[in-house]
Design a protein around this motif. Structure first.
Motif, short mmCIF file in Angstrom:
data_model
loop_
_atom_site.label_atom_id
_atom_site.label_comp_id
_atom_site.label_asym_id
_atom_site.label_seq_id
_atom_site.Cartn_x
_atom_site.Cartn_y
_atom_site.Cartn_z
N PHE A 1 28.86 51.62 33.69
CA PHE A 1 29.95 50.93 34.37
C PHE A 1 29.48 49.57 34.84
CE2 PHE A 1 31.20 55.37 34.76
CZ PHE A 1 32.56 55.31 34.48
N ASP A 2 30.38 48.62 34.87
CA ASP A 2 30.07 47.27 35.33
C ASP A 2 31.20 46.79 36.22
OD1 ASP A 2 28.68 44.68 35.34
OD2 ASP A 2 30.44 44.01 34.21
N LEU A 3 30.83 45.95 37.19
CA LEU A 3 31.80 45.32 38.06
C LEU A 3 31.87 43.85 37.65
CD1 LEU A 3 33.61 46.02 40.47
CD2 LEU A 3 31.74 45.31 41.98
N PRO A 4 32.89 43.44 36.88
CA PRO A 4 32.93 42.08 36.33
C PRO A 4 32.86 41.00 37.41
CG PRO A 4 34.61 43.45 35.32
CD PRO A 4 34.04 44.24 36.44
N TYR A 5 33.55 41.25 38.52
CA TYR A 5 33.50 40.30 39.63
C TYR A 5 33.78 41.06 40.91
CZ TYR A 5 34.29 36.43 42.79
OH TYR A 5 34.20 35.58 43.86
N ASP A 6 33.05 40.72 41.95
CA ASP A 6 33.19 41.43 43.22
C ASP A 6 33.29 40.42 44.35
OD1 ASP A 6 33.35 43.48 45.01
OD2 ASP A 6 31.20 43.87 45.08
N ALA A 7 34.43 40.34 44.99
CA ALA A 7 34.58 39.46 46.14
C ALA A 7 33.64 39.92 47.25
CB ALA A 7 36.03 39.46 46.64
N TYR A 8 33.13 39.01 48.01
CA TYR A 8 32.12 39.30 49.03
C TYR A 8 32.64 40.31 50.05
CZ TYR A 8 28.89 38.63 52.92
OH TYR A 8 27.98 38.83 53.93
N ASP A 9 31.85 41.36 50.27
CA ASP A 9 32.16 42.37 51.28
C ASP A 9 30.91 42.61 52.10
OD1 ASP A 9 32.84 44.50 52.83
OD2 ASP A 9 33.16 45.92 51.19
N PRO A 10 30.84 42.06 53.33
CA PRO A 10 29.61 42.18 54.12
C PRO A 10 29.27 43.61 54.49
CG PRO A 10 31.41 41.26 55.43
CD PRO A 10 31.89 41.30 54.02
N SER A 11 30.24 44.53 54.40
CA SER A 11 29.96 45.93 54.73
C SER A 11 29.41 46.72 53.55
CB SER A 11 31.24 46.61 55.23
OG SER A 11 32.21 46.67 54.18
N ALA A 12 29.41 46.11 52.36
CA ALA A 12 28.91 46.80 51.17
C ALA A 12 27.40 46.99 51.26
CB ALA A 12 29.27 46.01 49.92
N LYS A 13 26.91 47.99 50.53
CA LYS A 13 25.47 48.29 50.54
C LYS A 13 24.68 47.10 50.03
CE LYS A 13 22.06 51.64 48.84
NZ LYS A 13 21.85 52.85 48.02
N SER A 14 25.13 46.48 48.94
CA SER A 14 24.49 45.27 48.40
C SER A 14 25.57 44.22 48.19
CB SER A 14 23.78 45.59 47.07
OG SER A 14 22.79 46.55 47.25
N PRO A 15 25.97 43.53 49.25
CA PRO A 15 27.06 42.56 49.11
C PRO A 15 26.73 41.45 48.13
CG PRO A 15 25.92 42.29 51.21
CD PRO A 15 25.40 43.56 50.60
N LYS A 16 27.72 41.08 47.32
CA LYS A 16 27.53 40.04 46.32
C LYS A 16 27.80 38.66 46.93
CE LYS A 16 27.08 43.19 43.03
NZ LYS A 16 25.81 43.45 42.36
N THR A 17 27.08 37.67 46.42
CA THR A 17 27.37 36.30 46.81
C THR A 17 28.64 35.86 46.08
OG1 THR A 17 25.02 35.82 47.04
CG2 THR A 17 26.50 33.94 46.84
N GLN A 18 29.67 35.55 46.82
CA GLN A 18 30.94 35.26 46.17
C GLN A 18 30.92 33.87 45.53
OE1 GLN A 18 33.48 35.86 49.52
NE2 GLN A 18 33.53 33.70 50.11
N ILE A 19 31.81 33.68 44.58
CA ILE A 19 31.95 32.38 43.93
C ILE A 19 32.94 31.56 44.73
CG2 ILE A 19 32.70 31.20 41.84
CD1 ILE A 19 31.76 33.59 40.23
N GLU A 20 32.48 30.42 45.21
CA GLU A 20 33.30 29.56 46.05
C GLU A 20 33.85 28.38 45.23
OE1 GLU A 20 34.11 30.24 49.02
OE2 GLU A 20 32.48 31.16 50.17
N ILE A 21 35.14 28.11 45.39
CA ILE A 21 35.78 26.96 44.78
C ILE A 21 36.03 25.94 45.89
CG2 ILE A 21 37.75 26.11 43.47
CD1 ILE A 21 35.93 28.05 41.93
N ILE A 22 35.52 24.73 45.70
CA ILE A 22 35.63 23.71 46.74
C ILE A 22 36.74 22.72 46.39
CG2 ILE A 22 33.82 22.24 45.70
CD1 ILE A 22 32.95 21.59 48.62
N GLN A 23 37.65 22.57 47.33
CA GLN A 23 38.79 21.68 47.12
C GLN A 23 38.40 20.22 47.43
OE1 GLN A 23 41.38 23.07 45.75
NE2 GLN A 23 40.71 25.19 46.06
N SER A 24 39.28 19.29 47.12
CA SER A 24 38.98 17.87 47.32
C SER A 24 38.77 17.52 48.79
CB SER A 24 40.11 17.00 46.74
OG SER A 24 41.36 17.36 47.33
N ASP A 25 39.38 18.33 49.69
CA ASP A 25 39.21 18.07 51.12
C ASP A 25 38.01 18.80 51.71
OD1 ASP A 25 40.06 20.67 51.05
OD2 ASP A 25 41.82 20.38 52.34
#
Length: 452
Positions: free
Chosen positions: A364-388
């Motif tokens: 099994f694979d998790l293609p993408y995992d939004a950051y969950d600080p309560s998870a056993k091994s939380p993933k570093t989420q992908i951040e999109i930075i806006q012009s502001d």
């Protein structure tokens, strides 16, 4: 502390099918590549048994490691050109971090062993721990070269790989949900397997990366390139990494090593036929030196010897692995797994030791995992930075990524000898084979159509 290592008088290049040129301009990088510990990676396949399905997948962890180094080098260049630090704490790129990033990228996989993931499962080794040992042990050439940069430099490189290095930009270059490691292996594995699933626009992804105080973000106008990367990774796992036949070969390899270990532990084992380089692992008492002696070729040589070993299970499994005769598989789920004990029993009745000729394999694979600080091994989420300057987590603004975010994909399979589903055997063990195949043919368990 700033390190000023020696630069080459002329850039060294390695030709590469994925990146065209891999460029080296620091002597320390060239010296690390030439160490015996790093050269050993030439003798370890990147994709293990996958070449039994995709015949071009003969590339090594050596080529992948060089590729990760090259992508990291390009990221450093892009950051230094477009986002150089102006004052301490501004969250931009400090090029004094370049060398530790490059060394960590190059060495991130140096602890992988022969048929690494299968070997780890049987002998309880840990390639990440071995990587740290290679970097930190004074007896290794890798450590001696890193120590010439500065006494504390090996520890800095190891801390990047351990995710404890204080600069998150450097850590995320090497290990995050979109990093140099993943980007190289997707492109390299797609190229060598002859598939298109792993292809994405690397140039564009690197172009829209930018540093910020807490790590690395991606410009909003490049979000579609990041989406493409996420989908490519999803497809590669489903179509290549989780291929049932490759997994069937992994099961044979696992059972082969398991049987060899069992036979060695018997009081009447054939001492003259014992695989000397594996004994420390059979006895759970190995050193780093023992580990570094092993590669895929060493194990394959033992498998050839075992073709003549006076144990029918061992020599048969060796033949199945060397001759590419994977175990066949059927997919099951919680509602059908109660069929498995009976299928194991029928396999035994047909003359196969179910311990070594049946197995359950979960991929099994998790293609993408939004950051969950309560998870056993939380993933570093992908951040999109806006012009502001506002940051948005990728799945919160991408419908495509949101559709697969947090959703595991894969399957569970029951593996068994192909002979059990061979209609030619019906005449020999008619009741056994008919009953076994009834579980497959009645639709309760789904066979894979491409298991040959």
């Amino acid at each position: 502390m700033t390190y000023a290592p020696q630069k080459l008088t002329r850039e060294k290049v390695f030709r590469d099918p994925v990146h065209n040129y891999i460029r080296v301009d620091y002597q320390v990088i060239l010296d690390l590549i030439d160490t015996p510990e790093f050269q050993r990676l030439r003798r370890i396949k990147q994709l293990g048994t996958t070449s039994s399905v995709f015949q071009g997948a003969e590339h090594s962890r050596f080529t992948h490691s060089l590729g990760v180094y090259e992508i990291t080098r390009q990221i450093c260049d892009q950051f230094q050109i477009n986002y150089p630090t102006k004052q301490p704490g501004d969250g931009l790129w400090n090029d004094n971090e370049r060398l530790v990033a490059l060394c960590a990228a190059l060495l991130h996989d140096i602890g992988h062993g022969a048929y690494s993931h299968t070997f780890e499962h049987i002998f309880d080794t840990d390639h990440e721990s071995i990587t740290r040992q290679i970097i930190m042990t004074p007896e290794t050439k890798v450590n001696q070269i890193l120590s010439q940069v500065a006494p504390d430099f090996p520890a800095k490189v190891a801390s990047v790989i351990d995710h404890t290095y204080p600069n998150p930009q450097v850590v995320q270059m090497i290990s995050s949900q979109i990093d140099a490691d993943r980007m190289d292996y997707l492109l390299r594995d797609a190229y060598n397997t002859g598939t298109k699933y792993g292809e994405f626009d690397l140039t564009r992804v690197l172009r829209v990366m930018r540093p910020y105080a807490n790590g690395i973000a991606f410009l909003a106008n490049g979000m579609h390139a990041v989406e493409d990367y996420i989908v490519s990774r999803f497809q590669m796992y489903q179509q290549v990494y989780f291929h049932p036949v490759s997994r069937g070969m992994e099961v044979v390899l696992q059972k082969l090593l398991q049987r060899a270990k069992f036979l060695y532990e018997q009081p009447d084992h054939h001492q003259s036929l014992a695989p000397q380089l594996l004994i420390p692992f059979f006895e759970h008492d190995f050193t780093l030196r023992d580990y570094l002696k092993l590669d895929d070729g060493v194990l394959n040589t033992y498998f050839i010897y075992w073709l003549d070993y006076p144990d029918t299970v061992l020599n048969d499994l060796a033949d199945r692995f060397l001759s590419r005769r994977p175990l066949k598989s059927v997919k099951f789920n919680p509602s059908t797994e109660d069929c498995l004990p009976e299928m194991r029993a029928l396999t035994e009745q047909a003359g196969y030791n179910a311990t070594y000729y049946t197995a359950v394999n979960n991929s099994f694979d998790l293609p993408y995992d939004a950051y969950d600080p309560s998870a056993k091994s939380p993933k570093t989420q992908i951040e999109i930075i806006q012009s502001d300057g506002q940051l948005n987590e990728l799945s919160s603004i991408s419908n495509l990524v949101a559709a697969i975010s947090g959703k595991f994909s894969g399957d569970e399979r029951f593996y068994f000898p192909k002979e059990m589903s061979d209609t030619a055997n019906l005449e020999v063990f008619a009741p056994i084979y008919q009953q076994f195949n009834s579980y497959i043919n009645n639709g309760a368990i789904q066979a894979h159509p491409h298991n040959q």
